[in-house]
Design a protein around this motif. Structure first.
Motif, PDB file in Angstrom:
ATOM      1  N   THR A  53      -2.301  -0.550 -10.997  1.00 30.85           N
ATOM      2  CA  THR A  53      -2.034  -1.724 -11.843  1.00 30.85           C
ATOM      3  C   THR A  53      -0.576  -1.753 -12.276  1.00 30.85           C
ATOM      4  N   LYS A  54      -0.038  -0.583 -12.633  1.00 33.17           N
ATOM      5  CA  LYS A  54       1.378  -0.516 -13.010  1.00 33.17           C
ATOM      6  C   LYS A  54       2.278  -0.847 -11.827  1.00 33.17           C
ATOM      7  N   ALA A  55       1.852  -0.503 -10.629  1.00 39.09           N
ATOM      8  CA  ALA A  55       2.667  -0.718  -9.430  1.00 39.09           C
ATOM      9  C   ALA A  55       2.783  -2.195  -9.063  1.00 39.09           C
ATOM     10  N   LYS A  56       1.945  -3.042  -9.622  1.00 40.03           N
ATOM     11  CA  LYS A  56       2.046  -4.481  -9.344  1.00 40.03           C
ATOM     12  C   LYS A  56       3.380  -5.037  -9.815  1.00 40.03           C
ATOM     13  N   GLU A  57       3.882  -4.499 -10.935  1.00 41.44           N
ATOM     14  CA  GLU A  57       5.186  -4.927 -11.452  1.00 41.44           C
ATOM     15  C   GLU A  57       6.222  -3.909 -10.997  1.00 41.44           C
ATOM     16  N   ASP A  58       7.099  -4.315 -10.094  1.00 37.84           N
ATOM     17  CA  ASP A  58       8.085  -3.391  -9.539  1.00 37.84           C
ATOM     18  C   ASP A  58       9.351  -3.427 -10.384  1.00 37.84           C
ATOM     19  N   SER A  59       9.482  -2.467 -11.271  1.00 32.67           N
ATOM     20  CA  SER A  59      10.690  -2.333 -12.080  1.00 32.67           C
ATOM     21  C   SER A  59      11.044  -0.854 -12.166  1.00 32.67           C
ATOM     22  N   SER A  81       5.419  -0.560  -2.297  1.00 32.00           N
ATOM     23  CA  SER A  81       5.672  -1.512  -1.213  1.00 32.00           C
ATOM     24  C   SER A  81       4.359  -1.999  -0.596  1.00 32.00           C
ATOM     25  N   THR A  82       3.682  -1.145   0.124  1.00 26.80           N
ATOM     26  CA  THR A  82       2.500  -1.551   0.884  1.00 26.80           C
ATOM     27  C   THR A  82       1.301  -1.844  -0.008  1.00 26.80           C
ATOM     28  N   VAL A  83       0.970  -0.903  -0.880  1.00 28.51           N
ATOM     29  CA  VAL A  83      -0.250  -1.031  -1.678  1.00 28.51           C
ATOM     30  C   VAL A  83      -0.143  -2.177  -2.671  1.00 28.51           C
ATOM     31  N   SER A  84       0.999  -2.293  -3.351  1.00 27.39           N
ATOM     32  CA  SER A  84       1.120  -3.348  -4.367  1.00 27.39           C
ATOM     33  C   SER A  84       1.108  -4.742  -3.740  1.00 27.39           C
ATOM     34  N   GLU A  85       1.582  -4.895  -2.499  1.00 28.56           N
ATOM     35  CA  GLU A  85       1.518  -6.196  -1.823  1.00 28.56           C
ATOM     36  C   GLU A  85       0.080  -6.584  -1.526  1.00 28.56           C
ATOM     37  N   LYS A  86      -0.714  -5.614  -1.080  1.00 29.23           N
ATOM     38  CA  LYS A  86      -2.107  -5.911  -0.721  1.00 29.23           C
ATOM     39  C   LYS A  86      -2.965  -6.235  -1.942  1.00 29.23           C
ATOM     40  N   VAL A  87      -2.704  -5.563  -3.064  1.00 29.94           N
ATOM     41  CA  VAL A  87      -3.566  -5.730  -4.236  1.00 29.94           C
ATOM     42  C   VAL A  87      -2.956  -6.653  -5.276  1.00 29.94           C
ATOM     43  N   GLY A  88      -1.920  -7.382  -4.922  1.00 28.87           N
ATOM     44  CA  GLY A  88      -1.208  -8.206  -5.894  1.00 28.87           C
ATOM     45  C   GLY A  88      -2.067  -9.237  -6.585  1.00 28.87           C
ATOM     46  N   ASP A  89      -3.033  -9.830  -5.876  1.00 25.26           N
ATOM     47  CA  ASP A  89      -3.864 -10.879  -6.473  1.00 25.26           C
ATOM     48  C   ASP A  89      -5.188 -10.347  -7.009  1.00 25.26           C
ATOM     49  N   ARG A  90      -5.469  -9.083  -6.781  1.00 22.49           N
ATOM     50  CA  ARG A  90      -6.747  -8.498  -7.219  1.00 22.49           C
ATOM     51  C   ARG A  90      -6.646  -8.103  -8.688  1.00 22.49           C
TER      52      ARG A  90
END
Length: 173
Positions: A53-59, A81-90
């Motif tokens: 969940t924290k990885a969704k916001e890349d800062s 990179s990879t995981v946060s792109e796939k789960v961005g809308d979940r």
């Protein structure tokens, strides 16, 4: 009494448990699926889902926070990179636990835990082949076609019946 004791200690000291969960989380992020016991998988799910969940916001701050848990640069790169792109809308539920049965050596409940969006076989929306031999499905398919067919078959049958007595009359005479 075990009031307010919510997480499983897994029979380990706090430092051993945190190191084990961090290593398992790194393996899960890098390989997308790992096999482990059910108790460890449930503990890992509680550990890794807030990190995703924290990885969704890349800062810079969120990268530092996640790095304080995982301590692995390759896993951080993969996660952001990879995981946060796939789960961005979940909105949550990034992992899935599927039980496999018991381990032969010690009869421990074994399962695999995987990241939900990375399993191509589970993502397919294919119809599952039914293994039951049900009479309900076969007559439904045949009900539409034979309903018209008997009406057509009855007319020739009646003509045949009408012709048969005429033929018998000619033989009788």
């Amino acid at each position: 009494m075990r009031h307010n004791k919510k997480f499983n200690h897994l029979g380990r000291t706090a430092s051993h448990r945190s190191a084990m969960l961090a290593n398992m989380a790194i393996s899960l992020i890098m390989h997308k699926r790992i096999t482990t016991t059910v108790a460890k998988a449930k503990a890992l799910k509680k550990y890794v889902e807030p990190l995703i969940t924290k990885a969704k916001e890349d800062s810079t701050n969120t990268r530092r926070v996640v790095f304080s848990y995982l301590q692995n640069k390759d896993a951080i790169k993969e996660l952001f990179s990879t995981v946060s792109e796939k789960v961005g809308d979940r909105p949550g539920g990034y992992t899935r636990i599927i039980k496999l049965g018991t381990r032969q050596g010690d009869a421990a409940q074994v399962c695999f835990i995987e990241l939900v969006d990375f399993d191509p076989e589970m993502a397919k929306d294919t119809k599952k082949k039914s293994t039951r031999r049900s009479r309900k499905s076969a007559p439904k398919a045949e009900a539409a076609a034979p309903a018209e067919a008997p009406a057509k078959e009855e007319a020739p049958a009646e003509e045949a019946k009408a012709e048969v007595p005429a033929a018998e009359e000619t033989k009788a005479e």
